[in-house]
Design an enzyme around this catalytic site. Structure first.
Site, PDB file in Angstrom:
ATOM      1  N   TYR A  51       0.816  -1.211   0.000  1.00  0.00           N
ATOM      2  CA  TYR A  51       0.000   0.000   0.000  1.00  0.00           C
ATOM      3  C   TYR A  51       0.853   1.266   0.000  1.00  0.00           C
ATOM      4  O   TYR A  51       0.318   2.370  -0.185  1.00  0.00           O
ATOM      5  CB  TYR A  51      -0.910   0.053   1.243  1.00  0.00           C
ATOM      6  CG  TYR A  51      -1.884  -1.081   1.393  1.00  0.00           C
ATOM      7  CD1 TYR A  51      -2.126  -1.989   0.358  1.00  0.00           C
ATOM      8  CD2 TYR A  51      -2.574  -1.265   2.588  1.00  0.00           C
ATOM      9  CE1 TYR A  51      -3.023  -3.028   0.523  1.00  0.00           C
ATOM     10  CE2 TYR A  51      -3.476  -2.303   2.753  1.00  0.00           C
ATOM     11  CZ  TYR A  51      -3.689  -3.193   1.722  1.00  0.00           C
ATOM     12  OH  TYR A  51      -4.564  -4.220   1.894  1.00  0.00           O
ATOM     13  N   HIS A 109       1.046 -11.504   2.420  1.00  0.00           N
ATOM     14  CA  HIS A 109      -0.061 -10.880   1.688  1.00  0.00           C
ATOM     15  C   HIS A 109      -0.783 -11.853   0.757  1.00  0.00           C
ATOM     16  O   HIS A 109      -2.012 -11.813   0.639  1.00  0.00           O
ATOM     17  CB  HIS A 109       0.455  -9.673   0.899  1.00  0.00           C
ATOM     18  CG  HIS A 109      -0.566  -8.596   0.710  1.00  0.00           C
ATOM     19  ND1 HIS A 109      -0.241  -7.270   0.624  1.00  0.00           N
ATOM     20  CD2 HIS A 109      -1.918  -8.642   0.615  1.00  0.00           C
ATOM     21  CE1 HIS A 109      -1.342  -6.549   0.466  1.00  0.00           C
ATOM     22  NE2 HIS A 109      -2.374  -7.361   0.454  1.00  0.00           N
TER      23      HIS A 109
END
Length: 279
Positions: A51, A109
Site C-alpha cells: 500500500y 499478503h
C-alpha cells in the site's frame, strides 16, 4: 466513542472485532483520515508494504496522542520479498518507515503458489516474532492446503487469515476451515469496494427493518459470522457509521438471507489464491 469488542487469538493476544482498512490512504490526506479514525474510536488499522503507506500510518499514530500500546497495528509482506533474508530485512524496514518498535500483527499478503516461497517467508515471520519485531503472525488469502503446509513444515499456524469476504462472496468453506483450526478470519473489502452490493434490494430491506444503512447491516452480518471486518473509508461520517454495528442484531433468518446472496463468481477481481500471483 464506540466500545469495540475484542477477540482472543490462539497466541493469547487480543484483537478488536472491527478495524479500518487503509488501502489508498497516503500522504497528508491519509494521515488526516487515519487520525480522524483514531479520534472516532478505531483501534485496529490494517496497512501493507504494497500500500506504500506504513509511514502515513505511523505519522497518524504519532499525531493522535493515543498511547501506541492502545492501538493494534498490522502490516503485510509483499511476495517479492519472500526470500528469508530479504523478508527479515523488509520487516525491519517497514518498522522504520512507520517509526514503530513492533507490529501487533504481520501477515503474508498472498501465497503466490507458483513462486513457492511462502513457507520460507513464514519462517522469516517466525524469526521476526522471536526477535520481538512482531507480536502475532498471520496470512492473507491462504487456502486450506496452504495453511496445512505452513503448520506441517514449521509447527506454527497463523492466528489470522485475511480473505476477500462480502455478501456476494461469503467464503463459508474457508471460514469453516479457519474456525475449525482456531484461525480468526478477517474480511477485506467487506463492502465490496462500495460496489453494487450497497444497492442490493435484500440488503436494503433488512437495513430498513433496523433503521440502519446497508453498510452497517453488512458489517453486522460479518460480525455475527465471527469475522473481523476491515472497511476502508476516508470520510469521517462514514467512519463513525461503520463503527455503529454493535447496538443491533440480525435475526438468524436475516443472516441466512444474506448468506444466500453469495455467488460462485463473486470475487471482485477474480483473484483466486490458487492461481493469482501478487508482487
Amino acid at each position: 466513542m464506540t466500545n469495540i469488542p475484542e477477540r482472543t487469538m490462539h497466541d493469547g493476544y487480543k484483537i478488536p472485532s472491527t478495524g479500518l482498512g487503509t488501502y489508498t490512504l497516503k500522504g497528508e490526506q491519509g494521515v488526516e483520515s487515519i487520525t480522524a479514525a483514531i479520534k472516532n474510536g478505531y483501534r485496529l488499522f490494517d496497512s501493507a508494504i504494497r500500500y506504500d503507506n506504513e509511514g502515513t500510518l505511523g505519522e497518524a499514530v504519532k499525531r493522535s496522542g493515543i498511547n501506541r500500546d492502545n492501538l493494534f497495528l498490522t502490516s503485510k509482506l509483499r511476495a517479492q520479498y519472500y526470500d528469508y533474508d530479504r523478508a527479515l530485512e523488509m520487516i525491519q524496514e517497514s518498522l522504520y518507515r512507520a517509526n514503530l518498535s513492533y507490529w501487533d500483527l504481520y501477515l503474508l499478503h498472498w501465497p503466490n503458489p507458483k513462486q513457492d516461497q511462502y513457507v520460507e517467508a513464514w519462517k522469516a515471520l517466525i524469526t521476526a516474532q522471536e526477535k520481538g519485531l512482531i507480536r502475532s503472525i498471520g496470512v492473507c488469502n491462504f487456502m486450506p492446503e496452504h495453511l496445512e503446509r505452513l503448520e506441517k513444515e514449521t509447527g506454527v499456524k497463523p492466528v489470522v487469515n485475511q480473505i476477500e469476504l462480502h455478501p456476494y462472496f461469503s467464503q463459508q468453506e474457508q471460514r469453516d476451515y479457519n474456525n475449525q483450526h482456531d484461525i480468526i478470519t478477517q474480511a477485506w473489502s467487506p463492502l465490496e469496494r462500495a460496489g453494487s452490493v450497497l444497492n442490493d434490494e435484500t440488503l436494503q430491506n433488512i437495513a430498513n427493518n433496523h433503521n440502519k444503512s446497508v453498510g452497517q447491516v453488512i458489517l453486522r452480518w460479518i460480525y455475527q459470522l465471527d469475522t473481523i471486518s476491515l472497511p476502508r473509508s476516508a470520510n469521517t461520517h462514514r467512519q463513525r457509521e461503520n463503527l455503529e454495528l454493535f447496538d443491533f442484531e440480525l435475526s438468524s433468518e436475516e443472516v441466512e438471507k444474506i448468506n444466500g446472496l453469495t455467488r460462485e463468481d463473486g470475487r471482485i477481481a477474480d483473484q483466486n489464491p490458487r492461481e493469482y500471483e501478487e508482487y
